[in-house]
Each structure stands twice: as C-alpha cells, then as structure tokens.
Write a protein that holds these residues in place. Sequence first.
Motif, PDB file in Angstrom:
ATOM      1  N   ARG A 107      -9.262  -5.797  -6.781  1.00 20.24           N
ATOM      2  CA  ARG A 107      -9.057  -6.211  -5.413  1.00 20.24           C
ATOM      3  C   ARG A 107     -10.057  -7.163  -4.737  1.00 20.24           C
ATOM      4  O   ARG A 107     -10.230  -7.304  -3.445  1.00 20.24           O
ATOM      5  N   LEU A 158       0.633  -1.401  -0.049  1.00 21.34           N
ATOM      6  CA  LEU A 158      -0.057   0.013  -0.129  1.00 21.34           C
ATOM      7  C   LEU A 158       0.877   1.292   0.154  1.00 21.34           C
ATOM      8  O   LEU A 158       0.440   2.368   0.461  1.00 21.34           O
ATOM      9  N   TYR A 166     -12.932  -5.821   4.317  1.00 25.09           N
ATOM     10  CA  TYR A 166     -11.455  -5.444   4.858  1.00 25.09           C
ATOM     11  C   TYR A 166     -11.338  -4.734   6.044  1.00 25.09           C
ATOM     12  O   TYR A 166     -12.084  -4.062   6.378  1.00 25.09           O
ATOM     13  N   TRP A 208      -9.450   3.446  -3.246  1.00 32.62           N
ATOM     14  CA  TRP A 208     -10.367   2.575  -3.820  1.00 32.62           C
ATOM     15  C   TRP A 208     -11.111   3.456  -5.153  1.00 32.62           C
ATOM     16  O   TRP A 208     -11.786   4.227  -5.068  1.00 32.62           O
ATOM     17  N   THR A 233      -6.185   2.008   1.404  1.00 32.14           N
ATOM     18  CA  THR A 233      -6.589   1.651   0.042  1.00 32.14           C
ATOM     19  C   THR A 233      -6.870   2.819  -0.729  1.00 32.14           C
ATOM     20  O   THR A 233      -7.744   3.090  -0.021  1.00 32.14           O
TER      21      THR A 233
END
Length: 790
Positions: A231, A50, A424, A434, A432
């Motif tokens: 993902r 990440l 998650y 998105w 993250t």
Amino acid sequence: MQGRRVRILSGVGLVLLVAVAVGGWMFIDRLPHIPDTPPAPVVGVPDGALEHAPTPAYSGPHPRTTERPPEYFPFPISIGEIGPVESLFSGPSTYPFYCGVNNVTGNQPLVDNHDREGVPVFAVDEEGKWTDEVIGYSRDCSHPTQVAYYYRSTEDGDFHPLEAANGDIDQVTVNGRSVDFVVRLETGTINRFFYAIAALKGDGETAARPSPVNWNRRLIYQFRGGVGVGRRQGDITKGDIVGRRADQLARGYAIVYSTGNQTSNHYNIWLAEDVARRLKRQFVELYGKPLYTVGVGGSGGAIQQYLFAQNAPGLIDAALPLYSYPDMVSQTIYVFDCEPLEYFFDVVDAENPRWKEVAERSLVQGLPASREVTSRFRVLETAAALFDGRYRTGRDGTTECTQGWRGLVPLVNNPNFVHFIKNYADDVAEQTHWSHWEDLRAFYGADETGYANSAWDNEGVQYGLQALRSGDLSMDTFLRMNATVGGWKAPENQGGEKLWFLNGRVFPMELSVWSEHNMNLGNLDNPAPRSRASTAAIEGIYRSGHVFLGDVEIPIIDLRHYLDNDLDMHHSVASFSARERIRRARGHAENQLIWTSHKDYTPLDEALDTIDRWMQNIIDSPQLGVAANRPVDASDQCFDSQGNVIAAGEGVWDGEWNGRPAGPCMREYPIHSTPRQMAGGPMTDDVFKCRLQPVAAAVERGIYGAATDSVVERMQDLERVFPSGVCDYSAPDLARPEEQLIPGRAPVSIAGHMILPDYRQPIQRFAGDKEDAPDPVSPEPVALPATESD
C-alpha cells in the motif's frame, strides 16, 4: 544580604528547572514516535476497494510451471511519457496506495482524477514550491520518464548535476579506455512503482537515445529489503542507485532498480517479478540484451533473488544475495515465537534469576544474546519502569529476539497497526486491514470474517525441547513455559499496538513492548490455546511460489557480514537453511557458495568477479551445466576485517548443523539457531504445520532423551498442555502440497542458454541427522476438531 541570597537561590532553581526540562525533553525525544502526517496523505479510494469479502486461497499451479502472458505495453517508455499502471499478470491494483516523492526530479505525481481518490496534488508557484491550492488527485502515483546526467567530482567524490561541472569530472577505465565518470540516470514509474536505470554516458548519446559504448554488457538488477505490508509506492533518490552502486558503475556495469523490488514496500513476489520483467524490457529496448543479469541486494532483496531463481528462471542469471533469508513467510514461523517467549522470561517467570542472564534465553530461543549489547528499547523501558514494575527486569544486555525483531511482529501480523498510518486519512486507515497476510490475501485467502488467513501455527510445538533433553531446562519450567505461551489472537480479536505510544501522550501508561494483549496466554492450571493456521492458506503460499523450496540452478554466492554478535536480525544460520533446502530439493548445493566476512570488510567486488568467471564458463560451455562450470578456485570461504581469506574450500563451514567437526570458518563465525530448531524442528526452518503425535507416542519414540523419566512423571500435565499432541518433526510439513510442485528435468534459461537442471540422488535425511536415529513410526492418528478456517 538575605534578599540577595534568595535571588541567587531562585536563579539556581530556575537553572535547575530549565536543565531538568531540557533533559526531560531530550529523553522523551529519544523515544519512538510515529511519523507525522505528510503534506499529501491518501484522502480517498475507489468504490469497493475496502470491501473485505471472503476469498479462497490460491490453488493454481506453481509459477515455475506457468507461462507469463505476452507483453502488451509498447516499450520503451519515451521521455515525458508514463509507464504502465496495471500489472501484466500479478493481479489488479490495490488501494489505498500512498504516493512517494521522486526526489530525483522533485516532482509530484501526475493528476489522474478529480474524485478525491489518492493523494492531493498541489499547484506550484513561480519558484516551483508547492502552494495550498489542490489541482487534482493522484490515485496511481504516475510520474513521467525523465533523464538527468550526473558526474563524480574529483573535489569531493560525490555526484553532481553534469551542468555544474567545472573541470572536476573524475575518470574511470572501461572497455580498455579512460572515459569521464558521467552517469545517465533515467527515472519514471512502472506498475505504479518508481524505476531507475543508470549507466555510464556513451559517446555521442542523447538523453532519448543512450549509447551502450561504455557499458561492459553486464547488468546488475538491484534489489532492496525491509519489512513491508504493501500500500505504498516508496521513495527514490539519486543515492539509491548512483551513490549505492558507484563502484560498479565505475567498472562499466549498468544498474536497474525499482521500488517495486524493495520489500519495505511489499512482499508480493508475483508483483515484484512483474515489475522486474517490465523494467528489464525497458532496459533492453534502450541498451540491448546484456551478456547476463546478476542480482545484488540484501535481506528482502536476497529473498527476491532466491525466489526469482526458483519461480522465473532466466529473469536473473546469477545471484548475490546479501544478508539472506530463504523467504519471508517461513521467517514468521520462528520470529513470531519471540515475543511470547520474551514475555514469559520478563514477566511470568521474572522471579527466576536465570533469565536475567540473557544468554540463558538462547537455550530456548536459539537466537544469540549478549550482555555487551545495549537494548534499543532501554530508554523506552526506563521510562516505563517509573509506572510499570514489569519493566524493572534488572537484566544486562539483550537478545536478538528483542534487538532484531521487536516491533516487526505487529507490523506483519496485526491488521490494526502500521507505523506509517498517518500517510492515510483517518477513515481510510480505519477501514484498511494492515498486515502481511492482508497484502497477500489473493494467496492466503480470507475467511468469513473478512480478514485474511494466517500461515502461522504453533500447535504441538514444544518450546525448549532441546534444552529439556540436554538437562539445561527443568521439567517444571518447561511445562510452565509451554502452558503460558499460547498463540496470537485471531485478527478480528486483536487490538491496536501499545508500543509506539508517544502520539499525543507523554506518559507510557499503556505501554506494552510484548503485545501481550494480542496473545493467548495461560498457566499450568489453564494452559493457553495454541494457534492453528488454515491449511488452505499454507498450501496457497506454497503453490504461489512465496516459499523457497530450494529448486534453483543458477550460480549463487550467498554473502554476508557476520552480525550475530551484534544481535542483528540478519543472522548467519539463514544461509545454511537455504543451503539445506537446496540440497534437499536437488541432492546437492554445489551452485551455492557461502561467503561470510567481518563487518569491516565487504568482498562484493571479489564476488562479482567470481560470478563473472563462472558466467563466462557457462556461456563458453553451456553443455556442462552450472556446477561443473564453477571456477576451480570458487568455493565457500570467510574473510577477516582486512579482507584476508581466513579459510576456503570444502568443509570450512562444517559444524553441528551437518554433524561434522567444526571447520575453520564455522569456528571463526559460529552460527546460532532458532526457537523452532530448539523445539526439535529441522535446519530448513520450513515446517509451518507439524504432524501431531500423542505425547505417549513421543515418549515411546524417545524424543525426550535423558528427560524421559521426568516427562513420564508429569505425563498428565504434559497432555493437558498439549491436548492434541506434540510435533513429530520426522514427518514433513502437514500442509505442504503432496504433489511435486516443480517437476524436474525441464531446462532453465541462463545467459540465453537452455541448461538442463542438475538433479542427483535424493537425500533421505537432513544434514546433521544421526545415522542411528530412530526410524519414523506411524503414530496413532490424532483427531483434531475441524475449524472453518481449515
């Protein structure tokens, strides 16, 4: 007596209270919710996964011109073994990656680490049920290849495990003989995604050694759609392939499918191709080479077919795109216009009574609207109206912008929002980014903020230009609308969404169905700044093959139900955008047929039969190419609700889009438009960044038509709204690479034959352009301040 009356009244009050409570709960239950946390969310990722470092946009060759690396994995994958984890050529695996459940086998993914990376894997008890004991973690979601047999029952028409048969196995006729309708279904994982292979059971076969004797030598590659930002692995069920393709299995077709070819899981066309190549390799090793492979699938599944045909000839030999779009990324060009325009109609210009008549909005949006369709946000807005006057619109009906696209723009564009975020752990989700842009950052690139670049640009776009020209929009409204509608904020400045609000709070105090807090908004005194996309990002997405350029040779039947009246997102104009791109690239579109049907009838079998005759002609006479081998009775056509052909042949889809009187299919199933077409853009809907011209030059060229005098009177206002100029759509996309990305004349593989592409005299104009249109002039250059993203 009085006490009894009090008790009765109290009882009535209690009943009313219960009724109100139950009604309120049912009302709340109909409002949108984010799914709850699953039993096994992603709890960790590998080190460095990440880190959002700046990265350049893709600048390499187009995939059509490059060789794929040789396969290194030893196919076939045997029963009990796992398929490849790392892709062949589409880049390293990304994390986090959420593991789905193989609902065919009922098994969890295999443990591949004990470092808390990925999802937890639980011990099972004697009955096979999960316990609370974590035995390890699965980072890459592998499942061993397994085989099961299912039969279709004559009792209920459904498929059941073969061992449950009790004299009720249905029969089908294939290859001239009657056989049991028993299907071999193989599942496993390839490139971390589930795959499935289904075919009729052959005589004397075993699970490990299938027999092709009941296969008709034709392979269907099933593609599926959805809007995804990567993902996640996706889920697979028996119904995804056996139930969905039962009719084709009964005719002897073999079917292959992967969740890596379902766009609700991702839109990386390199990864989708990588998966498809390997899955076909697995199939061929088991059953042998097919006579040909035909793609079947809708929406995002249609996009994959168009792009595979362009980028990787030979992977599929023919295409049946259903509910098609040319590609995903050029959809964003006009879809991202929807919410800013709806916010103007609903809130900024709410006092204007014309916008309460939803059909009036189509004059600007182009997309259809209907008073007869109840908005799927009706309940949500009714609840919100108790607290927020903006939702007391008084309008009847809704638009495709709302019904079809609302909620998807944040999913594609907002790095802080994804509807499956509870899959998650909080710290993983928060770190993250998105968005669609982030999922394809290897192609779009990322700037110094660490966020991926966007390809969305609306600088110079004059919303409602065509309505202004025709006199259907006043100059005052045109100016106020374009001053209000800016762009979308940069990703680092966007906040979380306020649409899916029922997550711990009941009252919608912060609801925003338009996401206006993430927009740049303004007014006539202080016009909103527009979005300026990174040129490098747009070039990268062109070069990487994610934009449909129209250069396809294979037989295509573009098939859809007519859903425009339902305000479904799968609007019919998209088929014609694809046709125009094909015609622009090749000088003709004779290898693409457009079939549209009433929604109560699906002519898929007719389309497969037409493709089969077309492919047989190509196999018999490959020297004639594709267009010349098209069966003489294969043409554009449309169907009614009973499957009757309304009209067929050349010209049935003529209409305003190609400057001709409307043909019979167009009259029955009229197409609509898009916001960018209503702003003067081309039918192809593929101009990401328009070339700008000064407002004075646009006036001189006559682009405002009968509204020219009113434009001249408000010239200063217009120049303030568009300080860098307005779009010149007579020029090509400013960010499209200048060189020819797909050099012509190279033969393509179709059904094992090398076919010379059929290029004809390039066309100079788009269909529908008037011959007396003003010749393009060289506008004065407009100096634009440089930005680091450019």
